[in-house]
Design a protein around this motif. Sequence first.
Motif, PDB file in Angstrom:
ATOM      1  N   TYR A   1       1.092  -1.683  -0.086  1.00 39.32           N
ATOM      2  CA  TYR A   1       0.457  -0.437  -0.715  1.00 39.32           C
ATOM      3  C   TYR A   1       0.786   1.156  -0.020  1.00 39.32           C
ATOM      4  CZ  TYR A   1      -3.185  -3.753   0.970  1.00 39.32           C
ATOM      5  OH  TYR A   1      -4.205  -5.016   1.605  1.00 39.32           O
TER       6      TYR A   1
ATOM      7  N   CYS B   1     -10.872   5.515   2.356  1.00 35.18           N
ATOM      8  CA  CYS B   1      -9.295   5.621   2.477  1.00 35.18           C
ATOM      9  C   CYS B   1      -8.695   7.161   1.450  1.00 35.18           C
ATOM     10  CB  CYS B   1      -9.061   4.645   1.396  1.00 35.18           C
ATOM     11  SG  CYS B   1      -8.891   2.682   1.581  1.00 35.18           S
TER      12      CYS B   1
ATOM     13  N   PRO C   1      -5.746   5.096  -4.274  1.00 37.16           N
ATOM     14  CA  PRO C   1      -6.604   3.590  -4.418  1.00 37.16           C
ATOM     15  C   PRO C   1      -7.905   3.918  -5.316  1.00 37.16           C
ATOM     16  CG  PRO C   1      -6.236   4.495  -1.816  1.00 37.16           C
ATOM     17  CD  PRO C   1      -5.800   5.736  -2.987  1.00 37.16           C
ATOM     18  N   SER C   2      -7.709   2.936  -6.527  1.00 36.59           N
ATOM     19  CA  SER C   2      -9.312   2.810  -6.851  1.00 36.59           C
ATOM     20  C   SER C   2     -10.343   1.782  -5.478  1.00 36.59           C
ATOM     21  CB  SER C   2      -9.044   1.964  -8.676  1.00 36.59           C
ATOM     22  OG  SER C   2      -8.486   0.693  -7.664  1.00 36.59           O
TER      23      SER C   2
ATOM     24  N   GLU D   1     -11.740  -0.609  -6.680  1.00 32.09           N
ATOM     25  CA  GLU D   1     -11.469  -1.977  -5.982  1.00 32.09           C
ATOM     26  C   GLU D   1     -10.396  -1.894  -5.003  1.00 32.09           C
ATOM     27  OE1 GLU D   1     -13.304  -1.799  -9.731  1.00 32.09           O
ATOM     28  OE2 GLU D   1     -10.914  -0.961  -9.261  1.00 32.09           O
ATOM     29  N   GLU D   2      -9.150  -1.135  -5.111  1.00 35.76           N
ATOM     30  CA  GLU D   2      -7.985  -1.820  -4.041  1.00 35.76           C
ATOM     31  C   GLU D   2      -8.631  -0.717  -2.567  1.00 35.76           C
ATOM     32  OE1 GLU D   2      -4.028   0.078  -6.966  1.00 35.76           O
ATOM     33  OE2 GLU D   2      -6.010   1.712  -6.506  1.00 35.76           O
TER      34      GLU D   2
ATOM     35  N   GLU E   1     -10.415  -4.073  -1.454  1.00 32.00           N
ATOM     36  CA  GLU E   1      -9.821  -4.718  -0.737  1.00 32.00           C
ATOM     37  C   GLU E   1      -9.077  -4.923   0.555  1.00 32.00           C
ATOM     38  OE1 GLU E   1      -6.329  -7.034  -0.379  1.00 32.00           O
ATOM     39  OE2 GLU E   1      -6.199  -4.670  -0.752  1.00 32.00           O
ATOM     40  N   ARG E   2      -9.351  -3.224   0.845  1.00 37.73           N
ATOM     41  CA  ARG E   2      -8.767  -2.853   1.685  1.00 37.73           C
ATOM     42  C   ARG E   2      -9.811  -3.473   2.742  1.00 37.73           C
ATOM     43  NH1 ARG E   2      -5.085   2.573   1.069  1.00 37.73           N
ATOM     44  NH2 ARG E   2      -4.101   1.784  -1.230  1.00 37.73           N
TER      45      ARG E   2
END
Length: 275
Positions: free
Chosen positions: A31, A94, A111-112, A114-115, A118-119
């Motif tokens: 990250y 985020c 961060p996208s 999708e990211e 995930e986080r």
Amino acid sequence: MSHPDWLTVTRGDAPLVVSLPHTGTEIPAAYERGLVSPWLARKDADWWIERLYDFAPSLGATVIRTTISRTVIDVNRDPSGISLYPGQATTELCPTTTFDGEPLYEPGTEPSTEEIAERRTRFFDPYHATLRAEIERLRARHDTVVVYDCHSIRSVIPRLFDGTLPHFNIGTNGGTTCAPALSDAIEKICSGSGFSHVVNGRFKGGYITRSLGHPEAGVHAVQMELACRGYMKEPLGPVAEDKWPTPYDEHYAAPMRAALTLILQTCLTFTQSKA
């Protein structure tokens, strides 16, 4: 029950859960991509709060802490993305900026969607699942449980609030997350502490307090946002990398720590009065 290595749970049997959601400074390598600087990414941590409250286990409290930096994901934000403070400056699930508005990421590397998802799966959901599991464990033994959410922030941040923040900022989302008797008792201690205070001022309680506080179900939640100058030698106003954070000083922190000890003891007394 096992927990990931970034999540620490110190179990107690008293009807008190102490949450430490923003004391973490760890940013896993996966990250780090695109971050402007390691210092900016950690600048807004709730510095030394885990040390200030390290007496909590001696009271029988259950303490839950994530060591992951809020820059990776903020476990005290609404995961839907809805602002907890409409019309006021804040940071995201985020974060992409510091509290002062400085970009955390190089352009185009934020961060996208999708990211972020995930986080959330990796860090946010386990933190909240653990909070709920510990509350359920204690509610099986006690009629009333208090969730006490610990925070701190620099005293002067013009982007977020005017002037200098009071030392103690008690948040109950306008009186909806706990019984008035509990917030009144906490406010009484703050009033007699020699420090300034406010109830439901700029900080009314974040997602943890608002999602978990259900007084009608025996779960009373309070957020305590401390102005850093109350327990550390804080330079008021903008801070530089070579001067922030300042070291933890046990002697300097002692008066606020004494008041916080009384506050947590009062939370326990409240649960007994509701039995």
